[in-house]
Design a protein around this motif. Structure first.
Motif, PDB file in Angstrom:
ATOM      1  N   GLU A 137      12.658  59.632 -13.160  1.00 34.64           N
ATOM      2  CA  GLU A 137      11.854  60.082 -11.973  1.00 34.64           C
ATOM      3  C   GLU A 137      12.925  59.984 -10.944  1.00 34.64           C
ATOM      4  O   GLU A 137      12.949  60.956  -9.979  1.00 34.64           O
ATOM      5  CB  GLU A 137      10.780  59.118 -11.616  1.00 34.64           C
ATOM      6  N   THR A 138      13.724  58.969 -10.695  1.00 35.60           N
ATOM      7  CA  THR A 138      14.629  58.881  -9.388  1.00 35.60           C
ATOM      8  C   THR A 138      15.498  60.062  -9.773  1.00 35.60           C
ATOM      9  O   THR A 138      15.877  60.454  -8.700  1.00 35.60           O
ATOM     10  CB  THR A 138      15.592  57.474  -9.571  1.00 35.60           C
ATOM     11  N   LEU A 139      16.274  60.601 -10.672  1.00 38.91           N
ATOM     12  CA  LEU A 139      17.153  61.520 -10.907  1.00 38.91           C
ATOM     13  C   LEU A 139      16.689  62.767 -10.322  1.00 38.91           C
ATOM     14  O   LEU A 139      17.155  63.465  -9.678  1.00 38.91           O
ATOM     15  CB  LEU A 139      17.932  61.504 -12.211  1.00 38.91           C
ATOM     16  N   ASN A 140      15.616  63.115 -10.533  1.00 35.11           N
ATOM     17  CA  ASN A 140      14.780  64.386 -10.336  1.00 35.11           C
ATOM     18  C   ASN A 140      14.797  64.230  -8.835  1.00 35.11           C
ATOM     19  O   ASN A 140      14.938  65.400  -8.320  1.00 35.11           O
ATOM     20  CB  ASN A 140      13.165  64.478 -11.121  1.00 35.11           C
ATOM     21  N   SER A 141      14.195  63.246  -8.120  1.00 34.92           N
ATOM     22  CA  SER A 141      13.994  63.245  -6.850  1.00 34.92           C
ATOM     23  C   SER A 141      15.391  63.263  -6.253  1.00 34.92           C
ATOM     24  O   SER A 141      15.264  63.955  -5.007  1.00 34.92           O
ATOM     25  CB  SER A 141      13.389  61.874  -6.332  1.00 34.92           C
ATOM     26  N   LEU A 142      16.334  62.580  -6.670  1.00 41.57           N
ATOM     27  CA  LEU A 142      17.848  62.629  -6.097  1.00 41.57           C
ATOM     28  C   LEU A 142      18.201  64.017  -6.061  1.00 41.57           C
ATOM     29  O   LEU A 142      18.868  64.519  -5.083  1.00 41.57           O
ATOM     30  CB  LEU A 142      18.689  61.732  -6.817  1.00 41.57           C
ATOM     31  N   LEU A 143      18.164  64.625  -7.192  1.00 42.47           N
ATOM     32  CA  LEU A 143      18.649  66.036  -7.164  1.00 42.47           C
ATOM     33  C   LEU A 143      17.991  67.074  -6.263  1.00 42.47           C
ATOM     34  O   LEU A 143      18.508  68.089  -5.804  1.00 42.47           O
ATOM     35  CB  LEU A 143      18.448  66.731  -8.757  1.00 42.47           C
ATOM     36  N   GLY A 144      16.591  66.694  -6.123  1.00 44.37           N
ATOM     37  CA  GLY A 144      15.685  67.822  -4.859  1.00 44.37           C
ATOM     38  C   GLY A 144      16.347  67.312  -3.674  1.00 44.37           C
ATOM     39  O   GLY A 144      16.342  68.296  -3.013  1.00 44.37           O
ATOM     40  N   ALA A 145      16.334  66.003  -3.348  1.00 43.22           N
ATOM     41  CA  ALA A 145      16.827  65.752  -2.088  1.00 43.22           C
ATOM     42  C   ALA A 145      18.231  66.436  -1.847  1.00 43.22           C
ATOM     43  O   ALA A 145      18.610  66.595  -0.553  1.00 43.22           O
ATOM     44  CB  ALA A 145      17.154  64.115  -2.032  1.00 43.22           C
ATOM     45  N   LEU A 146      19.395  66.565  -2.861  1.00 40.99           N
ATOM     46  CA  LEU A 146      20.523  67.136  -2.616  1.00 40.99           C
ATOM     47  C   LEU A 146      20.714  68.515  -2.619  1.00 40.99           C
ATOM     48  O   LEU A 146      21.461  69.278  -2.426  1.00 40.99           O
ATOM     49  CB  LEU A 146      21.431  66.546  -3.603  1.00 40.99           C
ATOM     50  N   GLY A 147      19.290  68.983  -3.121  1.00 44.25           N
ATOM     51  CA  GLY A 147      19.253  70.682  -3.198  1.00 44.25           C
ATOM     52  C   GLY A 147      20.026  71.236  -4.080  1.00 44.25           C
ATOM     53  O   GLY A 147      20.402  72.485  -4.235  1.00 44.25           O
ATOM     54  N   GLU A 148      20.436  70.433  -5.182  1.00 40.27           N
ATOM     55  CA  GLU A 148      20.821  70.920  -6.585  1.00 40.27           C
ATOM     56  C   GLU A 148      19.761  71.660  -7.158  1.00 40.27           C
ATOM     57  O   GLU A 148      18.804  71.075  -7.574  1.00 40.27           O
ATOM     58  CB  GLU A 148      21.603  69.726  -7.111  1.00 40.27           C
ATOM     59  N   GLY A 149      20.410  72.742  -7.981  1.00 35.76           N
ATOM     60  CA  GLY A 149      19.553  73.449  -8.748  1.00 35.76           C
ATOM     61  C   GLY A 149      19.763  72.974 -10.335  1.00 35.76           C
ATOM     62  O   GLY A 149      20.010  71.777 -10.261  1.00 35.76           O
ATOM     63  N   PRO A 150      19.175  73.841 -11.415  1.00 32.58           N
ATOM     64  CA  PRO A 150      19.495  73.171 -12.777  1.00 32.58           C
ATOM     65  C   PRO A 150      20.846  72.997 -12.705  1.00 32.58           C
ATOM     66  O   PRO A 150      21.854  73.545 -12.405  1.00 32.58           O
ATOM     67  CB  PRO A 150      19.183  74.527 -13.292  1.00 32.58           C
ATOM     68  N   CYS A 151      21.153  71.694 -13.617  1.00 28.84           N
ATOM     69  CA  CYS A 151      22.435  71.104 -13.863  1.00 28.84           C
ATOM     70  C   CYS A 151      22.689  70.737 -15.236  1.00 28.84           C
ATOM     71  O   CYS A 151      21.709  70.759 -15.936  1.00 28.84           O
ATOM     72  CB  CYS A 151      22.857  70.083 -12.751  1.00 28.84           C
ATOM     73  N   ILE A 152      23.765  70.159 -15.531  1.00 27.45           N
ATOM     74  CA  ILE A 152      24.230  69.690 -16.788  1.00 27.45           C
ATOM     75  C   ILE A 152      24.049  67.926 -16.722  1.00 27.45           C
ATOM     76  O   ILE A 152      24.483  67.589 -15.756  1.00 27.45           O
ATOM     77  CB  ILE A 152      25.646  70.036 -17.131  1.00 27.45           C
ATOM     78  N   LEU A 153      23.343  67.465 -17.746  1.00 24.58           N
ATOM     79  CA  LEU A 153      23.263  66.008 -17.675  1.00 24.58           C
ATOM     80  C   LEU A 153      24.140  65.627 -18.765  1.00 24.58           C
ATOM     81  O   LEU A 153      24.340  66.171 -19.958  1.00 24.58           O
ATOM     82  CB  LEU A 153      21.940  65.768 -18.102  1.00 24.58           C
ATOM     83  N   ALA A 154      25.183  64.551 -18.556  1.00 26.37           N
ATOM     84  CA  ALA A 154      26.007  64.112 -19.748  1.00 26.37           C
ATOM     85  C   ALA A 154      25.648  62.457 -19.674  1.00 26.37           C
ATOM     86  O   ALA A 154      25.725  61.947 -18.412  1.00 26.37           O
ATOM     87  CB  ALA A 154      27.364  64.325 -19.593  1.00 26.37           C
ATOM     88  N   GLY A 155      25.478  61.884 -20.559  1.00 24.20           N
ATOM     89  CA  GLY A 155      25.681  60.333 -20.593  1.00 24.20           C
ATOM     90  C   GLY A 155      25.869  59.578 -21.750  1.00 24.20           C
ATOM     91  O   GLY A 155      25.550  60.325 -22.921  1.00 24.20           O
ATOM     92  N   GLY A 156      26.241  58.624 -21.684  1.00 24.68           N
ATOM     93  CA  GLY A 156      26.434  57.612 -23.012  1.00 24.68           C
ATOM     94  C   GLY A 156      25.573  56.462 -22.781  1.00 24.68           C
ATOM     95  O   GLY A 156      25.211  55.774 -22.006  1.00 24.68           O
ATOM     96  N   SER A 157      25.192  55.953 -24.229  1.00 21.39           N
ATOM     97  CA  SER A 157      24.379  54.782 -24.285  1.00 21.39           C
ATOM     98  C   SER A 157      23.101  54.882 -23.529  1.00 21.39           C
ATOM     99  O   SER A 157      22.435  55.658 -23.720  1.00 21.39           O
ATOM    100  CB  SER A 157      25.313  53.570 -23.824  1.00 21.39           C
ATOM    101  N   GLY A 158      22.927  53.767 -22.638  1.00 22.61           N
ATOM    102  CA  GLY A 158      21.622  53.881 -21.848  1.00 22.61           C
ATOM    103  C   GLY A 158      21.599  55.282 -20.980  1.00 22.61           C
ATOM    104  O   GLY A 158      20.510  55.796 -20.761  1.00 22.61           O
ATOM    105  N   GLY A 159      22.648  55.769 -20.864  1.00 23.00           N
ATOM    106  CA  GLY A 159      22.677  56.982 -19.890  1.00 23.00           C
ATOM    107  C   GLY A 159      22.613  58.250 -20.897  1.00 23.00           C
ATOM    108  O   GLY A 159      21.916  59.216 -20.181  1.00 23.00           O
ATOM    109  N   ALA A 160      22.604  58.128 -22.232  1.00 26.98           N
ATOM    110  CA  ALA A 160      22.254  59.040 -22.965  1.00 26.98           C
ATOM    111  C   ALA A 160      20.508  59.113 -23.134  1.00 26.98           C
ATOM    112  O   ALA A 160      19.987  60.091 -23.044  1.00 26.98           O
ATOM    113  CB  ALA A 160      22.596  58.994 -24.399  1.00 26.98           C
ATOM    114  N   ARG A 161      20.096  58.007 -23.082  1.00 28.06           N
ATOM    115  CA  ARG A 161      18.652  57.847 -23.057  1.00 28.06           C
ATOM    116  C   ARG A 161      18.180  58.351 -21.683  1.00 28.06           C
ATOM    117  O   ARG A 161      17.231  59.159 -21.865  1.00 28.06           O
ATOM    118  CB  ARG A 161      18.079  56.379 -23.305  1.00 28.06           C
ATOM    119  N   ASP A 162      18.650  58.006 -20.646  1.00 33.73           N
ATOM    120  CA  ASP A 162      18.040  58.531 -19.480  1.00 33.73           C
ATOM    121  C   ASP A 162      18.200  59.927 -19.400  1.00 33.73           C
ATOM    122  O   ASP A 162      17.377  60.710 -18.758  1.00 33.73           O
ATOM    123  CB  ASP A 162      18.931  57.757 -18.567  1.00 33.73           C
TER     124      ASP A 162
END
Length: 289
Positions: A78-103
């Protein structure tokens, strides 16, 4: 670094690179963007022609502590969705490892319009992996608050570290309601209890149907109890448009790094040091049409 207020808490972030599609890079655990091993990977991705967003999730790094949601990963999504909205960023690529993969997976499930591609590695799973998460990230705080109220939280090493880099966090911890914190902690703990039909912690397998974007999965190492090979393969079966590749680091990289950490042979947290080796396959995947 800059910050954005999301749900009443400041989220600290940093943008690297000037041109190209945006890659949101998320580490594991409750580590912030300054965790060793993350920035070299970010810089390699930027050198490949992309922008990279590094961010301190709530309860990580210099961001404000926050406690809400079905699980900690749900809160982060939920936080990342709101952060991207606040930054005015459109669709993007998500990359993460360990807990970052789950997030990253959960963000894609809940906000599929935000994501164009997904890259995952060190996916946590299995009885040991999930029980270990609950024991490490939930039980100490839950036990402290049961015995000493929320005033006990700033005395724990994990939260002392959050206060050291963000003094606001001490008051935020002390102002938490004891009973509500216990209720939330039990809910977050329940998310880490292994259940049939949940390959990753706290997420029903049917949610994977929502991930339709091209997905790269770096297979877990054989013998890695925290990020089992089996879990990464099961996730690949649940994501229809996914590709599994062999790990670009040694098969036993996680175990050897842990041994070095315990034996005191390193002078820093070294568990993510090999992540930069993932840059070439990640870039090859991102460059595909």
């Amino acid at each position: 670094m800059a910050s954005v207020t999301v749900n009443g808490g400041e989220v600290v972030y940093e943008m690297l690179g000037d041109t190209g599609d945006l890659v949101v890079l998320t580490p594991g655990g409750r580590f912030g963007m300054d965790i060793p091993g993350l920035r070299p990977l970010a810089e390699a991705i930027v050198a490949g022609g992309y922008r990279v967003l590094l961010w301190d999730r709530p309860n990580c790094g210099a961001s404000d502590v926050q406690f809400y949601g079905q699980s900690e990963s749900h809160m982060r999504a939920e936080t990342l969705n709101s952060l991207l909205g606040a930054l005015g960023e459109g669709p993007c690529i998500l990359a993460g490892g360990s807990g970052g993969a789950r997030d990253s997976m959960l963000t894609t499930m809940l906000y599929p319009e935000r994501v164009t591609k997904l890259a995952l590695w060190n996916i946590v799973g299995g009885i040991y992996g999930t029980f270990n998460l609950g024991a490490y990230y939930v039980l100490p705080s839950l036990q402290a608050v049961r015995g000493g109220g929320t005033a006990a939280l700033p005395k724990l090493r994990e939260w002392r570290e959050r206060v050291a880099v963000n003094p606001r966090n001490e008051q935020r911890l002390r102002e938490l309601d004891r009973d509500e914190f216990i209720k939330l902690s039990l809910r977050w703990l329940n998310a880490y209890v292994s259940k049939p039909g949940q390959t990753i912690a706290g997420v029903d397998d049917e949610m994977f149907d929502r991930i339709t974007v091209p997905t790269l999965i770096i297979r877990g190492g054989a013998g890695d109890l925290d990020h089992p090979k089996r879990t990464s393969l099961e996730v690949s079966c649940l994501i229809a448009n996914s590709t599994v590749i062999e790990p670009p680091w040694p098969e036993d990289a996680w175990e050897r790094a842990m041994e070095d950490q315990v034996a005191g042979r390193v002078d820093h947290y070294n568990m993510f040091d090999t992540w930069v080796l993932a840059a070439p396959p990640i870039l090859e995947f991102l460059d595909r049409p």
